[in-house]
Design an enzyme around this catalytic site. Sequence first.
Site, mmCIF file in Angstrom:
data_model
loop_
_atom_site.group_PDB
_atom_site.id
_atom_site.type_symbol
_atom_site.label_atom_id
_atom_site.label_comp_id
_atom_site.label_asym_id
_atom_site.label_seq_id
_atom_site.Cartn_x
_atom_site.Cartn_y
_atom_site.Cartn_z
ATOM 1 N N CYS A 32 0.832 -1.208 0.000
ATOM 2 C CA CYS A 32 0.000 0.000 0.000
ATOM 3 C C CYS A 32 0.868 1.260 0.000
ATOM 4 O O CYS A 32 1.544 1.563 0.994
ATOM 5 C CB CYS A 32 -0.925 -0.037 1.224
ATOM 6 N N CYS A 35 0.044 3.937 2.676
ATOM 7 C CA CYS A 35 0.495 3.490 4.005
ATOM 8 C C CYS A 35 1.945 3.909 4.246
ATOM 9 O O CYS A 35 2.309 4.355 5.341
ATOM 10 C CB CYS A 35 0.383 1.964 4.117
#
Length: 330
Positions: A32, A35
């Site tokens: 991700c 993230c």
Amino acid sequence: MSKTIQIASPGQFSDLLKSSRIVVTDFYADWCGPCKQIAPIYEQLSASLSRPNHIAFVKVNVDTQKEIASKYAVTAMPTFMIFKQGQVVEKVQGADPRKLQAVVRKLAAEAEGGSSSSGFGGSSGSGGWRIGDLPKGYGDVTDQVDVKGLELLNSDSQFGGVRVLFESSKPTGLAKGKAAESKTKDWVESDTDEQLMMFMPFQATLKVHTLQITSLPATADDDDEDEVPMRPKTIQIYPNRPHILGFEEADDIPATQSITLTEKDWDSTGTATIPLRFVKFQNVTSLVIFVVDGDGEGERVRVDRVRIIGETGEKRDLGKLEKIGDEQGE
């Protein structure tokens, strides 16, 4: 040296929720991008605010800790959850640095102030106005309500819409001083008679243990008691209906559970805690709540808040996790 704790097992996470008063949790995935972008900010918060056995910052990899991610219905990356006394009180989805910093610092400030309230926490940090303890082993799952699918029949449009019932903020009916003078009608009242019918679908399959209904009728300022709304008295509950019931239709369908509330059921926050027949509410995708009548001789019923306590279903399709970008933050 980083103070952030990398969670390696469900048991470790469970133990930490018990040992630390506040646990800030970063649900992330290695794949991700957002993230990774917000990770340095999370580490800065952890370094400045972590306190042993009081405020802990943890990271949960959803790919290696699927059981934890499933338990808390994490379906998008990144998701930040803040636990207070073992219960979720804040949830932030997406890489939004300003919102994350705001909610974390707010709770940290409350902790520094020595707040020891054992009140229920809702899905936002202002939900601690309720009193009492959650049933052991269960949590607040109100955030699983699909607000887009909510329906409410026979409500007076002069008051708040159905979504206001699921806010975790303290009702203005409990406010004092200047806050009590607010003209915001953050509650629901019935319209043509005392009945209300509400349909609430859920984002996940739930095990529903308890319902909490808050009702804060005003005190009559004159002799016309009919103008003062009543608290609900008889409530019928129907799980797993595909849509809202009509009032006549509800008369023909036996309720899964019927509850009669009395004055002693309402606590000092105007909240009635209603334990359900748990065996009847194990795999719930929706609830219909029918307020049949009110406790009094009036013509209207008032409801300020509704809260659902239980457990989120374990079966989640984690293969369809979304990436949530950082367009909200910079």
